[in-house]
Design a protein around this motif. Structure first.
Motif, short mmCIF file in Angstrom:
data_model
loop_
_atom_site.label_atom_id
_atom_site.label_comp_id
_atom_site.label_asym_id
_atom_site.label_seq_id
_atom_site.Cartn_x
_atom_site.Cartn_y
_atom_site.Cartn_z
N ALA A 2 0.82 -1.20 0.00
CA ALA A 2 0.00 0.00 0.00
C ALA A 2 0.86 1.26 0.00
O ALA A 2 0.58 2.22 -0.73
N ALA A 3 1.93 1.25 0.81
CA ALA A 3 2.82 2.42 0.86
C ALA A 3 3.59 2.59 -0.44
O ALA A 3 3.80 3.71 -0.92
N ILE A 4 4.01 1.49 -1.04
CA ILE A 4 4.77 1.54 -2.29
C ILE A 4 3.88 2.07 -3.43
O ILE A 4 4.29 2.93 -4.21
N CYS A 5 2.67 1.56 -3.51
CA CYS A 5 1.74 2.02 -4.54
C CYS A 5 1.46 3.50 -4.40
O CYS A 5 1.46 4.24 -5.38
N ALA A 6 1.22 3.96 -3.18
CA ALA A 6 0.96 5.38 -2.94
C ALA A 6 2.15 6.24 -3.35
O ALA A 6 1.98 7.31 -3.96
N GLY A 7 3.36 5.77 -3.05
CA GLY A 7 4.55 6.52 -3.42
C GLY A 7 4.74 6.60 -4.92
O GLY A 7 5.07 7.67 -5.46
N ARG A 8 4.51 5.50 -5.61
CA ARG A 8 4.66 5.50 -7.07
C ARG A 8 3.61 6.37 -7.74
O ARG A 8 3.91 7.09 -8.70
N GLU A 9 2.38 6.31 -7.25
CA GLU A 9 1.33 7.13 -7.85
C GLU A 9 1.60 8.61 -7.63
O GLU A 9 1.41 9.43 -8.53
N ALA A 10 2.05 8.97 -6.43
CA ALA A 10 2.36 10.37 -6.13
C ALA A 10 3.52 10.87 -6.99
O ALA A 10 3.49 12.00 -7.48
N MET A 11 4.54 10.04 -7.18
CA MET A 11 5.66 10.44 -8.00
C MET A 11 5.22 10.66 -9.45
O MET A 11 5.62 11.64 -10.10
N THR A 12 4.42 9.73 -9.98
CA THR A 12 3.96 9.86 -11.36
C THR A 12 3.20 11.16 -11.56
O THR A 12 3.39 11.88 -12.54
N GLU A 13 2.33 11.48 -10.61
CA GLU A 13 1.56 12.72 -10.69
C GLU A 13 2.49 13.94 -10.62
O GLU A 13 2.31 14.91 -11.36
N LYS A 19 -4.24 -20.02 -8.84
CA LYS A 19 -3.28 -19.86 -9.95
C LYS A 19 -1.85 -19.84 -9.43
O LYS A 19 -0.95 -20.48 -9.99
N ASP A 20 -1.62 -19.11 -8.33
CA ASP A 20 -0.28 -19.03 -7.76
C ASP A 20 0.20 -20.40 -7.28
O ASP A 20 1.38 -20.75 -7.45
N ALA A 21 -0.70 -21.16 -6.67
CA ALA A 21 -0.33 -22.49 -6.19
C ALA A 21 0.07 -23.39 -7.35
O ALA A 21 1.00 -24.20 -7.24
N ALA A 22 -0.62 -23.27 -8.48
CA ALA A 22 -0.32 -24.10 -9.65
C ALA A 22 1.01 -23.70 -10.30
O ALA A 22 1.79 -24.56 -10.74
N LEU A 23 1.28 -22.39 -10.33
CA LEU A 23 2.49 -21.90 -11.00
C LEU A 23 3.71 -21.87 -10.08
O LEU A 23 4.84 -21.85 -10.56
N GLY A 24 3.48 -21.81 -8.78
CA GLY A 24 4.59 -21.79 -7.83
C GLY A 24 5.21 -20.42 -7.63
O GLY A 24 6.34 -20.32 -7.14
N HIS A 25 4.49 -19.36 -7.98
CA HIS A 25 4.97 -18.01 -7.70
C HIS A 25 3.79 -17.05 -7.66
O HIS A 25 2.68 -17.37 -8.09
N THR A 26 4.04 -15.85 -7.12
CA THR A 26 3.00 -14.85 -6.90
C THR A 26 2.77 -14.03 -8.16
O THR A 26 3.69 -13.35 -8.64
N THR A 27 1.56 -14.09 -8.69
CA THR A 27 1.26 -13.44 -9.96
C THR A 27 0.61 -12.07 -9.81
O THR A 27 0.42 -11.36 -10.80
N GLU A 28 0.22 -11.68 -8.59
CA GLU A 28 -0.41 -10.38 -8.36
C GLU A 28 0.38 -9.62 -7.30
O GLU A 28 0.87 -10.21 -6.33
N GLY A 29 0.50 -8.31 -7.50
CA GLY A 29 1.19 -7.50 -6.50
C GLY A 29 1.92 -6.33 -7.13
O GLY A 29 1.99 -6.20 -8.36
N ILE A 30 2.53 -5.50 -6.30
CA ILE A 30 3.21 -4.31 -6.82
C ILE A 30 4.50 -4.68 -7.57
O ILE A 30 5.06 -3.83 -8.26
N HIS A 31 4.95 -5.92 -7.44
CA HIS A 31 6.11 -6.36 -8.22
C HIS A 31 5.74 -6.60 -9.69
O HIS A 31 6.61 -6.97 -10.50
N ARG A 32 4.47 -6.37 -10.04
CA ARG A 32 4.01 -6.47 -11.43
C ARG A 32 3.59 -5.11 -11.97
O ARG A 32 3.08 -5.02 -13.09
N ASP A 33 3.80 -4.05 -11.22
CA ASP A 33 3.40 -2.70 -11.65
C ASP A 33 4.18 -2.28 -12.90
O ASP A 33 5.23 -2.84 -13.24
N ASP A 34 3.67 -1.24 -13.55
CA ASP A 34 4.35 -0.72 -14.73
C ASP A 34 4.08 0.77 -14.85
O ASP A 34 3.17 1.32 -14.22
N LEU A 35 4.89 1.43 -15.65
CA LEU A 35 4.73 2.84 -15.98
C LEU A 35 4.60 2.91 -17.50
O LEU A 35 5.54 2.60 -18.23
N THR A 36 3.42 3.27 -17.97
CA THR A 36 3.16 3.33 -19.41
C THR A 36 3.67 4.65 -19.94
O THR A 36 3.32 5.72 -19.43
#
Length: 369
Positions: free
Chosen positions: A187-198, A241-258
């Protein structure tokens, strides 16, 4: 803020160097492969404790040497500071400020703010989302130590969750504990990234128009699953899905800057000149962002900045840098003396021109007080 003096021993192709810099434009001229960028990398290393090419310390050390050292003497406001960093294969990397060793390298980040414009910036456009996340994280971390702590905490918890997934562990108490750590930091990381982008949008557009003219409109859009749901809900949604693939597929480690130009994906439609203009303007906007938050001008490194740009855009960049009192100490590299001389004509204040050959540095010209 300024770097007054640098001492180098066995850093890449620099066997030994002791240089007094000026507070204005410090220009390095020489053929490719001579050591111009290596000097800028040493300056960057003192600020960020790592190579801007992401090389391991063993590859930053000069081949055949037993260890390397970089030391910088700075003026920070009304006080003097010395920062040194050393490495040898037999010992861990050691970072000192004022002669006192840091317990954690991360505690130094933001002390000597720095902004680098380099040929590798094209990966921000053509590379994977990881490149753009790294940009956001390195910028915000220089201005916000809590953000960096959240990044490290999230990365550790993510590693633990992925390990549990690979091992098929389903203990609900353990899983909840790990995921709660991820949620709080995400939550803190997302807020920081959004504020920086703005915060970047206005200066980014202003710098882009100053360099390219008024005919093009750049844009930035931050994308994250946390903009539409909590990480708790995202992890619940992806649990099977994560259990089947063996890794975490959702989260801020998947964020992007378009990265957009006139509303379109720059990666697909931009020319080389547009891409270079875009990354230069973005880095200058980052400079503004750090300057406002930290209350001091970062050191600005312009490594081979003028490649792939026409003469008009080169002139516009130098007018931008020279026409504002925000920009302080600047380091510039180029292969041509004639080109550098034209650049120095545009810049007020002190100038230092260094010739570079095989890791050796010779003062060619020094002007100003």
């Amino acid at each position: 803020m300024r770097l007054d003096h640098i001492s180098i021993l066995n850093f890449k192709n620099i066997a030994e160097a002791d240089i007094d810099f000026c507070g204005g434009a410090n220009c390095l001229v020489g053929a490719n492969g001579m050591g111009k960028s290596n000097m800028l990398e040493a300056v960057y290393y003192l600020s960020m404790t790592r190579s801007f090419l992401r090389l391991p310390d063993s590859e930053v050390m000069r081949h055949g040497s037993e260890g390397m050292m970089v030391r910088g003497d700075y003026t920070l406001g009304d006080r003097k500071e010395q920062v040194s960093i050393g490495y040898s294969p037999e010992r861990r990397k050691v970072l000192r400020r004022g002669g006192k060793e840091y317990r954690r390298m991360s505690a130094h980040i933001g002390t000597i703010p720095i902004v680098l414009v380099s040929p590798q910036d094209h990966f921000l456009i053509t590379g994977a989302p990881e490149e753009r996340r790294r940009l956001m994280d390195m910028v915000i971390s220089q201005a916000d130590g809590a953000y960096l702590s959240h990044l490290m905490r999230y990365a550790k918890a993510l590693q633990q969750r992925n390990s549990m997934l690979r091992q098929g562990m389903t203990d609900p108490i353990l899983t909840e504990g790990v995921e709660r750590q991820m949620e709080e930091s995400a939550a803190a990381i997302c807020a920081g990234r959004e504020a920086m982008t703005e915060a970047l949008r206005e200066p980014f557009g202003r710098y882009y128009r100053a360099i390219a003219g008024a005919g093009e409109t750049p844009g930035l859009e931050y994308s994250s699953v946390l903009k539409c749901m909590s990480l708790h809900d995202a992890l619940e949604r992806s649990r099977a899905k994560d259990a089947a693939l063996g890794h975490t597929t959702e989260g801020i480690h998947r964020d992007d800057l378009t990265l957009l130009l006139d509303g379109h994906d720059l990666k697909r439609l931009g020319s080389q000149g547009q891409m270079k203009t875009y990354t230069v303007a973005l880095r200058l906007a980052v400079f503004d962002y750090l300057h406002k938050l930290l209350g001091m001008s970062p050191i600005l490194l312009l490594d081979d900045i003028f490649d792939k740009l026409d003469a008009a855009r080169v002139r516009n960049i130098m007018e931008v840098v020279s026409g504002s009192d925000v920009f302080g100490q600047i380091f510039i590299t180029d292969t041509g003396r004639e080109h550098i001389d034209r650049i120095l004509e545009c810049l007020p204040g002190e100038h230092l021109l260094l010739g570079v050959e095989q890791g050796r540095y010779e003062i060619l010209k020094r002007t100003g007080a």
